[in-house]
Design a protein around this motif. Sequence first.
Motif, short mmCIF file in Angstrom:
data_model
loop_
_atom_site.label_atom_id
_atom_site.label_comp_id
_atom_site.label_asym_id
_atom_site.label_seq_id
_atom_site.Cartn_x
_atom_site.Cartn_y
_atom_site.Cartn_z
N HIS A 1 55.25 48.57 42.30
CA HIS A 1 54.42 47.92 41.29
C HIS A 1 54.74 46.43 41.17
O HIS A 1 53.84 45.62 40.90
N ALA A 2 56.00 46.07 41.35
CA ALA A 2 56.39 44.65 41.26
C ALA A 2 55.72 43.84 42.36
O ALA A 2 55.30 42.70 42.14
N VAL A 3 55.62 44.41 43.55
CA VAL A 3 54.96 43.73 44.68
C VAL A 3 53.48 43.54 44.38
O VAL A 3 52.91 42.47 44.63
N THR A 4 52.86 44.58 43.84
CA THR A 4 51.44 44.48 43.48
C THR A 4 51.23 43.36 42.46
O THR A 4 50.30 42.54 42.59
N ALA A 5 52.09 43.32 41.44
CA ALA A 5 51.96 42.29 40.41
C ALA A 5 52.10 40.89 40.99
O ALA A 5 51.32 39.98 40.67
N MET A 6 53.08 40.69 41.88
CA MET A 6 53.28 39.36 42.45
C MET A 6 52.17 38.98 43.42
O MET A 6 51.80 37.80 43.52
N PHE B 1 48.75 46.14 52.10
CA PHE B 1 48.15 46.21 50.77
C PHE B 1 48.38 44.92 49.98
O PHE B 1 47.47 44.44 49.29
N ASP B 2 49.60 44.33 50.06
CA ASP B 2 49.87 43.13 49.28
C ASP B 2 49.01 41.96 49.75
O ASP B 2 48.59 41.12 48.94
N GLY C 1 47.62 50.84 44.66
CA GLY C 1 48.92 50.66 45.30
C GLY C 1 49.80 51.88 45.18
O GLY C 1 50.55 52.23 46.11
N ALA C 2 49.73 52.55 44.02
CA ALA C 2 50.56 53.74 43.81
C ALA C 2 50.21 54.84 44.81
O ALA C 2 51.09 55.58 45.28
N LYS C 3 48.92 54.96 45.16
CA LYS C 3 48.51 55.97 46.13
C LYS C 3 49.13 55.73 47.51
O LYS C 3 49.38 56.66 48.27
#
Length: 439
Positions: free
Chosen positions: A380-385, A340-341, A373-375
């Motif tokens: 959330h920090a990984v998604t943001a970065m 996902f990232d 990403g939550a699904k």
Amino acid sequence: MLNRIADRFSKMVEKYLPDAFVIAVLLTLFVFIVAFFMKPAEPISTFKSFGDGFWMYLTFTMQMVLLLMTGMTLAAVPFIQRFLTAVASLAKTANQAYILTFLVSSAAYYINWGLAVVVGAIIAREVGKRNKKAHFPLLVAAAYAPTVTYTAGLSSSIGLSVATKGHFLEEAIGIIPTSETIFHPGTIIILIALVITMPIFIIFMAPKKDIIPFTPKVNEKAKSDIEDAAQSKYPAIRLEKSPILGVLTGLIGFIYIISEFINGRDLDLNIINITFLSLGLIFHQSLFQYAQAFKEAATSISPIILQFPFYAGIIAVLGSSGLAESIINWMASIANKDTFDVFTYWAAGIVNLLAPSGGGQWALQGPLQVAAGAKLGVDHAVTAMAVGWGDGWTNLIQPFWALPILSVVGLHIRHIMGYCILLSIWVGILTTVLLFFVY
């Protein structure tokens, strides 16, 4: 072989790449056309979205402008300029010139990307003056290239945004401390890998012939007005030239900053701005000199002020038309928790070409990416970065943020873009691989 490819590619880009403002207008027309195809029954809504969005990010725009202005003004402090000039003299060969320019600019980008704009411009200019064998457009590209790393630095738009109380996604993701974003070990690993490999890639691109050396600007204005004012004995001029007012005002800022940190506040955009404003007021010899440096910085910022509303309008149309959502949802649909990232990184890179603003892009992409990403159970920090790294990646080929540094050194975007595009290919490959392992 790479330097031959870079030379040919750079010359081709010089012929066909238009001005950055023209690119902004062309992108505006492109998203309008796409929006009309996606929502043919609602053409007026697209115009309304653009008009409303044109002013949507005025607060954020002012934060970004101040971040850039206070950083550039701080870099104009005389002892900082003298230090940069002394550092520039360390490069004795062309290859050393490219490496030194990149590393100094990288350090500045880590501290503050506003500071880095003028530090990169000054170091490229000073190194170019002393090394006529260095290809000046490539030196400037080397100074701009660390823009890909700013998302891991102390002025990271997304990293600081999610750490700021009251940010727009707080109800969904809470407050994410910088220890989980810009100071995460994975972020540091990617940063180090880029800082080590990018200057090597730059050296391989260096041309062997048709070197364009640094050429001083014609009729560069002398700063005689400061010296003239210093000779005046009028009380008003003495007040303007007094260092006391600047120091006292700067200390007020630092007292506020210290009290905020004592109360548990983390780094955010406003703290960074006050810090650099306070440092500039203290280090400049007077309020007059600070105002002069601020005024000179404003000239380089004007293209950003002109173009940012257009990109804000584009962001609004991307959201209302569903184009950005389609890109993000398509990539999210084929991703799993482990990939996902990476797909988020690619999606962010694509969206950034149309919306070159870390904070603005996060406002557009963040809600969609966080929900997807939550699904999958992604932090959330990984998604943001991942969004942040994607934003930084295609900054190399989105000319918007190169405008201030180009204004300082007197080059056009087409002079450096060929090198930046080739660098972006390497950065994309390396970061994609590392994202699989570090978060």
